[in-house]
Design a protein around this motif. Structure first.
Motif, PDB file in Angstrom:
ATOM      1  N   ALA A 192       3.697 -11.335  -5.820  1.00 31.60           N
ATOM      2  CA  ALA A 192       2.816 -11.738  -4.722  1.00 31.60           C
ATOM      3  C   ALA A 192       1.382 -11.838  -5.210  1.00 31.60           C
ATOM      4  O   ALA A 192       0.972 -11.144  -6.151  1.00 31.60           O
ATOM      5  CB  ALA A 192       2.924 -10.735  -3.573  1.00 31.60           C
ATOM      6  N   MET A 193       0.629 -12.694  -4.550  1.00 29.96           N
ATOM      7  CA  MET A 193      -0.789 -12.844  -4.856  1.00 29.96           C
ATOM      8  C   MET A 193      -1.569 -11.678  -4.259  1.00 29.96           C
ATOM      9  O   MET A 193      -1.211 -11.135  -3.212  1.00 29.96           O
ATOM     10  CB  MET A 193      -1.313 -14.157  -4.279  1.00 29.96           C
ATOM     11  N   VAL A 194      -2.664 -11.314  -4.894  1.00 32.01           N
ATOM     12  CA  VAL A 194      -3.553 -10.284  -4.374  1.00 32.01           C
ATOM     13  C   VAL A 194      -4.971 -10.606  -4.853  1.00 32.01           C
ATOM     14  O   VAL A 194      -5.175 -11.001  -6.003  1.00 32.01           O
ATOM     15  CB  VAL A 194      -3.123  -8.867  -4.841  1.00 32.01           C
ATOM     16  N   THR A 195      -5.912 -10.505  -3.955  1.00 33.91           N
ATOM     17  CA  THR A 195      -7.305 -10.749  -4.339  1.00 33.91           C
ATOM     18  C   THR A 195      -7.879  -9.502  -5.001  1.00 33.91           C
ATOM     19  O   THR A 195      -7.336  -8.395  -4.879  1.00 33.91           O
ATOM     20  CB  THR A 195      -8.159 -11.119  -3.121  1.00 33.91           C
ATOM     21  N   LEU A 196      -8.977  -9.696  -5.693  1.00 32.02           N
ATOM     22  CA  LEU A 196      -9.628  -8.566  -6.362  1.00 32.02           C
ATOM     23  C   LEU A 196     -10.053  -7.512  -5.355  1.00 32.02           C
ATOM     24  O   LEU A 196      -9.896  -6.307  -5.583  1.00 32.02           O
ATOM     25  CB  LEU A 196     -10.841  -9.069  -7.155  1.00 32.02           C
ATOM     26  N   ARG A 197     -10.556  -7.941  -4.212  1.00 29.10           N
ATOM     27  CA  ARG A 197     -11.013  -6.984  -3.201  1.00 29.10           C
ATOM     28  C   ARG A 197      -9.830  -6.240  -2.581  1.00 29.10           C
ATOM     29  O   ARG A 197      -9.903  -5.029  -2.345  1.00 29.10           O
ATOM     30  CB  ARG A 197     -11.817  -7.713  -2.125  1.00 29.10           C
ATOM     31  N   GLU A 198      -8.721  -6.945  -2.318  1.00 25.28           N
ATOM     32  CA  GLU A 198      -7.542  -6.277  -1.776  1.00 25.28           C
ATOM     33  C   GLU A 198      -6.987  -5.260  -2.768  1.00 25.28           C
ATOM     34  O   GLU A 198      -6.613  -4.145  -2.398  1.00 25.28           O
ATOM     35  CB  GLU A 198      -6.475  -7.315  -1.431  1.00 25.28           C
ATOM     36  N   LEU A 199      -6.929  -5.651  -4.039  1.00 23.53           N
ATOM     37  CA  LEU A 199      -6.435  -4.724  -5.048  1.00 23.53           C
ATOM     38  C   LEU A 199      -7.325  -3.485  -5.136  1.00 23.53           C
ATOM     39  O   LEU A 199      -6.830  -2.368  -5.311  1.00 23.53           O
ATOM     40  CB  LEU A 199      -6.370  -5.433  -6.403  1.00 23.53           C
ATOM     41  N   ALA A 200      -8.639  -3.696  -5.014  1.00 21.01           N
ATOM     42  CA  ALA A 200      -9.552  -2.556  -5.075  1.00 21.01           C
ATOM     43  C   ALA A 200      -9.308  -1.593  -3.917  1.00 21.01           C
ATOM     44  O   ALA A 200      -9.385  -0.375  -4.081  1.00 21.01           O
ATOM     45  CB  ALA A 200     -10.996  -3.050  -5.062  1.00 21.01           C
ATOM     46  N   VAL A 201      -9.005  -2.127  -2.732  1.00 14.00           N
ATOM     47  CA  VAL A 201      -8.710  -1.266  -1.581  1.00 14.00           C
ATOM     48  C   VAL A 201      -7.434  -0.472  -1.823  1.00 14.00           C
ATOM     49  O   VAL A 201      -7.356   0.730  -1.544  1.00 14.00           O
ATOM     50  CB  VAL A 201      -8.597  -2.106  -0.298  1.00 14.00           C
ATOM     51  N   GLU A 223     -16.870   2.120  -7.607  1.00 10.89           N
ATOM     52  CA  GLU A 223     -15.833   1.118  -7.809  1.00 10.89           C
ATOM     53  C   GLU A 223     -16.068  -0.094  -6.910  1.00 10.89           C
ATOM     54  O   GLU A 223     -15.908  -1.237  -7.330  1.00 10.89           O
ATOM     55  CB  GLU A 223     -14.449   1.712  -7.521  1.00 10.89           C
ATOM     56  N   ALA A 224     -16.469   0.167  -5.666  1.00 11.95           N
ATOM     57  CA  ALA A 224     -16.745  -0.927  -4.737  1.00 11.95           C
ATOM     58  C   ALA A 224     -17.894  -1.795  -5.231  1.00 11.95           C
ATOM     59  O   ALA A 224     -17.855  -3.032  -5.127  1.00 11.95           O
ATOM     60  CB  ALA A 224     -17.054  -0.367  -3.349  1.00 11.95           C
ATOM     61  N   ALA A 225     -18.939  -1.162  -5.777  1.00  7.42           N
ATOM     62  CA  ALA A 225     -20.078  -1.923  -6.288  1.00  7.42           C
ATOM     63  C   ALA A 225     -19.664  -2.810  -7.448  1.00  7.42           C
ATOM     64  O   ALA A 225     -20.070  -3.971  -7.549  1.00  7.42           O
ATOM     65  CB  ALA A 225     -21.192  -0.963  -6.711  1.00  7.42           C
ATOM     66  N   VAL A 226     -18.831  -2.277  -8.342  1.00  9.02           N
ATOM     67  CA  VAL A 226     -18.375  -3.057  -9.488  1.00  9.02           C
ATOM     68  C   VAL A 226     -17.503  -4.227  -9.039  1.00  9.02           C
ATOM     69  O   VAL A 226     -17.662  -5.367  -9.498  1.00  9.02           O
ATOM     70  CB  VAL A 226     -17.606  -2.151 -10.475  1.00  9.02           C
ATOM     71  N   VAL A 227     -16.575  -3.970  -8.139  1.00  6.13           N
ATOM     72  CA  VAL A 227     -15.676  -5.020  -7.667  1.00  6.13           C
ATOM     73  C   VAL A 227     -16.447  -6.107  -6.934  1.00  6.13           C
ATOM     74  O   VAL A 227     -16.211  -7.306  -7.123  1.00  6.13           O
ATOM     75  CB  VAL A 227     -14.585  -4.411  -6.765  1.00  6.13           C
ATOM     76  N   ASN A 228     -17.376  -5.715  -6.083  1.00 10.67           N
ATOM     77  CA  ASN A 228     -18.167  -6.705  -5.349  1.00 10.67           C
ATOM     78  C   ASN A 228     -19.007  -7.556  -6.289  1.00 10.67           C
ATOM     79  O   ASN A 228     -19.187  -8.757  -6.073  1.00 10.67           O
ATOM     80  CB  ASN A 228     -19.061  -6.013  -4.321  1.00 10.67           C
ATOM     81  N   GLN A 261       0.814  -1.209   0.000  1.00 11.05           N
ATOM     82  CA  GLN A 261       0.000   0.000   0.000  1.00 11.05           C
ATOM     83  C   GLN A 261       0.853   1.268   0.000  1.00 11.05           C
ATOM     84  O   GLN A 261       0.331   2.361   0.104  1.00 11.05           O
ATOM     85  CB  GLN A 261      -0.919   0.010   1.222  1.00 11.05           C
ATOM     86  N   SER A 262       2.171   1.148  -0.099  1.00 10.50           N
ATOM     87  CA  SER A 262       3.030   2.313   0.039  1.00 10.50           C
ATOM     88  C   SER A 262       3.081   3.109  -1.249  1.00 10.50           C
ATOM     89  O   SER A 262       2.901   2.566  -2.347  1.00 10.50           O
ATOM     90  CB  SER A 262       4.439   1.865   0.419  1.00 10.50           C
ATOM     91  N   GLY A 263       3.368   4.426  -1.112  1.00 10.22           N
ATOM     92  CA  GLY A 263       3.563   5.284  -2.262  1.00 10.22           C
ATOM     93  C   GLY A 263       2.284   5.548  -3.027  1.00 10.22           C
ATOM     94  O   GLY A 263       1.171   5.194  -2.620  1.00 10.22           O
ATOM     95  N   GLU A 264       2.449   6.195  -4.201  1.00 10.18           N
ATOM     96  CA  GLU A 264       1.327   6.541  -5.066  1.00 10.18           C
ATOM     97  C   GLU A 264       1.203   5.597  -6.249  1.00 10.18           C
ATOM     98  O   GLU A 264       0.462   5.860  -7.194  1.00 10.18           O
ATOM     99  CB  GLU A 264       1.505   7.971  -5.571  1.00 10.18           C
ATOM    100  N   ALA A 265       1.978   4.520  -6.216  1.00  6.35           N
ATOM    101  CA  ALA A 265       2.011   3.620  -7.372  1.00  6.35           C
ATOM    102  C   ALA A 265       0.637   3.049  -7.703  1.00  6.35           C
ATOM    103  O   ALA A 265       0.220   3.026  -8.872  1.00  6.35           O
ATOM    104  CB  ALA A 265       3.006   2.485  -7.114  1.00  6.35           C
ATOM    105  N   TRP A 266      -0.071   2.584  -6.669  1.00  8.53           N
ATOM    106  CA  TRP A 266      -1.391   1.984  -6.921  1.00  8.53           C
ATOM    107  C   TRP A 266      -2.380   3.005  -7.462  1.00  8.53           C
ATOM    108  O   TRP A 266      -3.112   2.727  -8.417  1.00  8.53           O
ATOM    109  CB  TRP A 266      -1.941   1.355  -5.640  1.00  8.53           C
ATOM    110  N   SER A 267      -2.419   4.192  -6.854  1.00  8.40           N
ATOM    111  CA  SER A 267      -3.377   5.209  -7.316  1.00  8.40           C
ATOM    112  C   SER A 267      -3.051   5.682  -8.722  1.00  8.40           C
ATOM    113  O   SER A 267      -3.960   5.926  -9.534  1.00  8.40           O
ATOM    114  CB  SER A 267      -3.400   6.392  -6.347  1.00  8.40           C
TER     115      SER A 267
END
Length: 736
Positions: free
Chosen positions: A341-350, A359-364, A306-312
């Motif tokens: 590393a593995m990441v779930t769709l919900r974790e990636l969305a967070v 975005e949450a509605a679409v991911v869910n 979750q570090s940095g601005e890379a994900w956003s």
């Protein structure tokens, strides 16, 4: 809104499409003459020096019925009005009698004779769209999009869009075995000619410890692969070249024990035609991959996802959602040497999207946690994709190394309609990318080819906060708080023009009257023999006088003299009783009113509107404010009757806006307030929502043969039955 100064404009009439010139002012198609006419608007406070001629409020009701009503009813119950009524009564009675003597046919209002009316429709809209379509729903229609010149801009004739089939590929871009190497793969139009006659093309495969780009069908078919998603600017701006980035992906493949991968830098086509096809099939690439690898730039804390601005930064890309939502499995890598590393769709969305509700509605929904109606799901997808950034189209604005990629023809994702091409991954039918087209052209094509969702038709009925000046049918929101899937369209898009206007079929339309209040015909409950006698007797007054005057001077002593004197006396009695007989003939309860849509610039009270419409009838039909028909409407709230709050007039008047208008519907007796840049002259019935119809009010652009959406009202659905069906209509740009 003032129009730019143009000395002269030209348009075509509705009969022989002959060109004609006129002043460059707002005009409309006259429903009575079928001619393009300069618009004249009646206003509460007429202003001079504007680009639209404004006049005082008037009505076309005949004089005798108006005088008769004034003999029996004061203007109001105030002491002053009652006193004026008493003082002017003899003068009004004399004027009414003189009118009956000179022109008795003026004694009855329209529809008064016989207690019924013949006209049961709103004044029609006579014009229709007569131009060519840029793209059409039907393959039988001639379109500019499929013409020779436009086809040469896109691709060879074999690379056409899918019209009536669903193509799902098992591997990345495929082509027919009999195609020459320079020919791009063709898109099949029938499912029978699909996967089994194709072989896949281009994967990067490890063979003899050497990574190489392979396009051999037999070899590719035996390999599982993973796909890579990344943000181009992050990779290039961080100082990593393409070669270094490719090396990091191959290192990740070794970590995951994979011997094949798909990366756009290596696997996308080199020609424009191949790039269009790759974008068309991008959804299948990520569906077929064993997993999707998210490649992020080096972070200060590579152990923390979750570090940095890379994900956003990565999530700002338009293609993010199709890439992750269509993937079987997700993994990520931070930096060129970071572990996978593995990441779930919900974790990636967070990590990437935070707490955005859509975005949450679409991911869910994609993760199986929530169930969404398909149209609702696509609506959320469109909203979140539309918030993403767009890849740079101007090479001068791109990063230096991205410029070199574009110069080599490698970059395949620089499209103006990139958002639509990303969205189409979730639809059954797709459209072939076409770089010159705008996102609205592409969205219209996508809507037509996926008719079940009717995206463009639903947008047309919505009332956004800001209506675009061009392609005014497009809408992202609705001021009535309705959701996209709440609207049930009643029209169909036949095509789209080169200017981005929708061409509609199946419209019911009515013209709006602005120059004055018309003489409205009615149907009453009273139509007995005595009323009929009273109506006919008044018409004989001039004849009785003419017969008596003709015979009295010549017959001195004879029975004819007595008859002439009797006729003269009878005519005098009828003349005295005439106003009362007229009043009796126009009495009775009004059951039905001739349909009209009447517009006024400014705010008008229901009492004033009723006075102008029904001043020729002793018993006026009820006229009321709308309860929820416009964004300026207000419900009364209290009481047993559902009706609009009478205080909405005071609230609207206090706005003191120059773009405020009043619309009166005589069919339902409802008054609406609305704002618009230009006075709308056409009312279109386009759909239903919340128990009411969606009616789009449009101004006319006769030069372009198009209409422009000015506002949307919620009116009772049943009134569309009194609107006449018309031909094709184009909903597009405002006059310039």
């Amino acid at each position: 809104m003032p129009l730019p100064f143009v000395s002269e404009a030209s348009c075509r009439d509705d009969i022989n499409l002959k060109k004609q010139s006129h002043k460059a002012r707002q005009r409309y198609m006259d429903p009575h003459t079928g001619q393009c006419t300069e618009l004249v608007v009646q206003a509460v406070k007429p202003a001079s020096g504007t680009n639209i001629k404004q006049v005082r409020i008037t009505d076309q009701t005949r004089r005798i019925p108006k005088l008769v009503v004034s003999l029996f009813r004061p203007k109001s119950c105030s002491m002053m009005d009652v006193l004026v009524f008493i003082l002017l009564w003899p003068f009004r009675f004399l004027i009414c009698s003189i009118h009956l003597l000179i022109w008795p046919l003026d004694g009855l209002p329209k529809g008064g004779m016989g207690g019924s009316i013949d006209v049961t429709e709103y004044p029609p809209y006579l014009m229709c769209y007569w131009g060519h379509l840029w793209a059409a729903r039907s393959q039988k229609e001639y379109t500019v999009f499929e013409s020779g010149e436009e086809r040469r801009k896109r691709a060879p004739s074999r690379a056409v869009s899918v019209a009536n089939s669903i193509t799902r590929l098992l591997r990345p871009r495929q082509k027919r075995k009999d195609d020459p190497p320079s020919m791009a793969p063709a898109i099949t139009s029938t499912p029978e000619s699909a996967p089994h006659s194709f072989y896949p093309s281009r994967l990067v495969i490890l063979r003899d410890d050497v990574w190489e780009i392979c396009d051999d069908h037999e070899k590719i078919a035996r390999h599982h692969y993973f796909a890579v998603t990344y943000r181009q600017s992050d990779i290039l701006e961080s100082g990593r070249g393409e070669d270094e980035f490719i090396a990091s992906i191959r290192s990740a493949a070794s970590q995951c024990e994979m011997k094949a991968y798909w990366l756009d830098l290596e696997c996308m086509g080199n020609t424009d035609e191949e790039k269009h096809l790759d974008v068309y099939q991008l959804a299948d690439i990520y569906r077929g991959a064993e997993f999707t690898l998210v490649a992020l730039p080096k972070s200060d804390d590579p152990t923390n996802a979750q570090s940095g601005e890379a994900w956003s930064n990565w999530s700002d890309r338009v293609w993010t959602l199709p890439e992750i939502l269509l993937s079987k499995e997700l993994r990520y890598m931070v930096g060129p040497k970071g572990p996978v590393a593995m990441v779930t769709l919900r974790e990636l969305a967070v990590f990437a999207y935070g707490h955005d509700s859509e975005e949450a509605a679409v991911v869910n929904a994609c993760g199986g946690m929530d169930r969404l109606y398909q149209l609702e799901h696509l609506t959320f997808l469109k909203a979140v994709i539309w918030r993403r950034g767009i890849a740079p189209q101007d090479p001068e604005k791109a990063p230096p190394k991205a410029q070199s990629r574009q110069s080599k023809g490698i970059d395949s994702l620089s499209y103006e309609a990139e958002k639509v091409y990303a969205l189409m991954a979730f639809f059954e039918h797709r459209i072939m990318p076409f770089p010159p087209e705008s996102d609205l052209h592409a969205l219209a094509r996508l809507s037509m080819i996926n008719d079940g969702y009717r995206i463009a038709e639903r947008m047309l009925s919505m009332f956004p906060q800001d209506i675009p000046s061009t392609s005014c049918w497009y809408a992202d929101d609705d001021q009535y708080k309705a959701q996209f899937w709440d609207i049930e369209p009643e029209v169909q898009v036949a095509g789209v023009t080169d200017q981005g206007a929708l061409v509609l079929d199946g419209c019911r339309a009515a013209s709006i009257r602005w120059k004055d209040f018309p003489e409205v015909g009615v149907q009453t409950t009273e139509s007995g023999f005595r009323q009929l006698v009273a109506k006919i007797a008044v018409f004989g007054i001039p004849g009785f006088y003419a017969f008596a005057v003709q015979w009295i001077p010549w017959l001195w002593i004879s029975p004819a003299e007595v008859l002439a004197i009797a006729l003269f006396g009878w005519a005098t009695i009828l003349l005295i009783l005439g106003p009362f007989m007229i009043a009796y003939s126009i009495s009775g309860r009004i059951l039905f009113t001739q349909p009209f849509l009447v517009g006024v610039k400014g705010a008008l009270k229901v009492e004033e509107a009723s006075h102008y419409l029904y001043r020729a009838w002793l018993v006026r039909p009820r006229l009321a404010y709308t309860t929820s028909g416009s964004v300026l409407a207000k419900h009364a709230g209290e009481g047993d009757i559902r009706e609009g709050d009478r205080t909405q007039y005071d609230e609207v008047k206090d706005l003191k806006r120059d773009d405020l208008y009043t619309l009166i519907d005589t069919s339902t007796g409802t008054l609406y307030y609305f704002t618009a840049n230009r006075p709308p002259t056409v009312c279109l019935y386009t759909g239903r929502e919340g128990g009411l119809g969606r009616f789009v009010l449009c101004s006319e652009n006769c030069t372009a043969n198009e209409l422009h959406k000015e506002t949307v009202l919620r009116m009772p659905s049943q009134i569309h039955r009194s609107m006449r069906s018309c031909g094709w209509l184009a909903i597009g740009c405002v006059e310039e």
